[in-house]
Design an enzyme around this catalytic site. Structure first.
Site, PDB file in Angstrom:
ATOM      1  N   ARG A  88      -1.870   4.584  -8.049  1.00  0.00           N
ATOM      2  CA  ARG A  88      -1.993   5.864  -7.343  1.00  0.00           C
ATOM      3  C   ARG A  88      -3.044   6.762  -7.977  1.00  0.00           C
ATOM      4  NH1 ARG A  88       3.323   6.302  -4.891  1.00  0.00           N
ATOM      5  NH2 ARG A  88       3.442   8.042  -3.431  1.00  0.00           N
ATOM      6  N   ARG A 127      11.971  10.900   8.315  1.00  0.00           N
ATOM      7  CA  ARG A 127      12.312   9.731   7.480  1.00  0.00           C
ATOM      8  C   ARG A 127      13.727   9.862   6.942  1.00  0.00           C
ATOM      9  NH1 ARG A 127       8.450   7.323   2.878  1.00  0.00           N
ATOM     10  NH2 ARG A 127       8.492   9.411   1.978  1.00  0.00           N
TER      11      ARG A 127
END
Ligand code: ADP
Ligand code: ADP
Ligand code: ZN
Length: 214
Positions: A88, A127
C-alpha cells in the site's frame, strides 16, 4: 501465480481476490483481514494497528512488513498467492520486490481495479462485513439471503468502524497520496493490468480471468 490487487478502498479488491483464490487455488492474503483478526483476538499487534485503522490512516510499514513476511513463510504460499491490501506504499512494494528477488522470483501481475471516487462512498456505506469468516456483502449490489446474516457462516454482519463516510473520505485521501503511486511503480516494472471496476462483479472477474489466463 503471484497477483497483487490494487485499487481504492471499496474498489472491490477483496471481492475479486476471493474469486481469484478459489479459481486458481492460491491463498487470499488480506492485510486488513489479518489486522482485524488481531483486533478481534485482542493481540498486541491488534491494539497497535487499531489506533491507525480507526483514524483511516495506514498502519506503519515496519509493523505491516513484519506481519506479511511471516505470512509468506507459511507452506500454503509455495504456489503463490493473491495479495489484497498489500503493498500500500512504495516502501512496502520495494520490500516485496527485494524479498522475492532474493528467491529469484517476482510477481506476475498487479491488477488495478479502477473505480472513481464518486462511486466509492456508496460502495462503502453499503458494505457489510463478516468479522468471523471474512466474507463481504453489499446491502444493494451483493445482498445476503437473510438480511444482516452471513450466507457462509451464519454470523451477524457489521458495518466496519472505518467504513463511515467521514473516515472513508480520509482513507481516499490516504489512497491517493500513498497508494496510487504504486500504479506507476508496477507500470514501470511491466506488471500492471487494468480492469474497469464499475462493472458488475462477474464482469469484473471475467476481465481479470482474461488477464491471468483461464
Ligand atoms: P479496504 O478493503 O477498504 O481497502 P482493508 O481491509 O484493506 O481496507 O484495510 C483496512 C485498514 O487496515 C486500512 O485503512 C489500514 O489502516 C490498514 N491496512 C491494511 N493493509 C495495510 C497495509 N498494507 N499497510 C498499512 N495499513 C494497512
Ligand atoms: P475493497 O476490498 O477494495 O475495499 P470490497 O471487495 O470489500 O472492496 O468491496 C467494497 C463493497 O462493494 C462491498 O460492499 C462489496 O460487496 C461491493 N462490491 C464489490 N464489487 C462490486 C461490484 N462489481 N459492483 C457493486 N458492488 C461491489
Ligand atoms: Zn461469515
Amino acid at each position: 501465480m503471484k497477483v497483487i490487487m490494487l485499487g481504492a478502498p471499496g474498489a472491490g479488491k477483496g471481492t475479486q481476490a476471493k474469486k481469484i483464490a478459489d479459481k486458481y487455488q492460491i491463498p487470499h492474503i488480506s492485510t486488513g483481514d489479518i489486522f482485524r483478526a488481531n483486533i478481534k483476538n485482542g493481540t498486541e499487534l491488534g491494539t497497535k494497528a487499531k489506533a491507525y485503522m480507526d483514524q483511516g490512516l495506514l498502519v506503519p510499514d515496519e509493523l505491516t512488513l513484519e506481519l506479511i513476511m511471516d505470512r509468506f513463510k507459511e507452506p500454503d504460499c509455495k504456489n503463490g498467492y493473491v495479495l489484497d491490501g498489500f503493498p500500500r506504499t512504495i516502501p512496502q512494494a520495494e520490500a516485496l520486490t527485494r524479498a522475492l528477488e532474493e528467491q529469484g522470483e517476482s510477481i506476475d501481475y498487479a491488477v488495478n481495479v479502477e473505480v472513481p471516487d464518486e462511486n466509492i462512498i456508496s460502495r462503502m456505506s453499503g458494505r457489510r462485513a463478516c468479522l468471523s469468516c471474512g466474507a463481504t456483502y453489499h446491502i444493494v449490489h451483493i445482498p445476503t439471503k437473510v438480511e444482516g446474516v452471513c450466507d457462509r457462516c451464519g454470523e451477524k454482519l457489521v458495518l466496519r468502524d472505518d467504513d463511515r463516510p467521514e473516515t472513508v473520505e480520509k482513507r481516499l485521501g490516504v489512497y491517493h497520496s500513498q497508494t496510487q503511486p504504486l500504479i506507476e511503480y508496477y507500470t514501470s516494472q511491466g506488471k500492471l493490468a487494468e480492469v474497469d471496476g464499475t462493472q458488475e462483479m462477474e464482469a469484473v472477474f471475467e476481465a481479470i480471468v482474461k488477464i491471468l489466463g483461464a
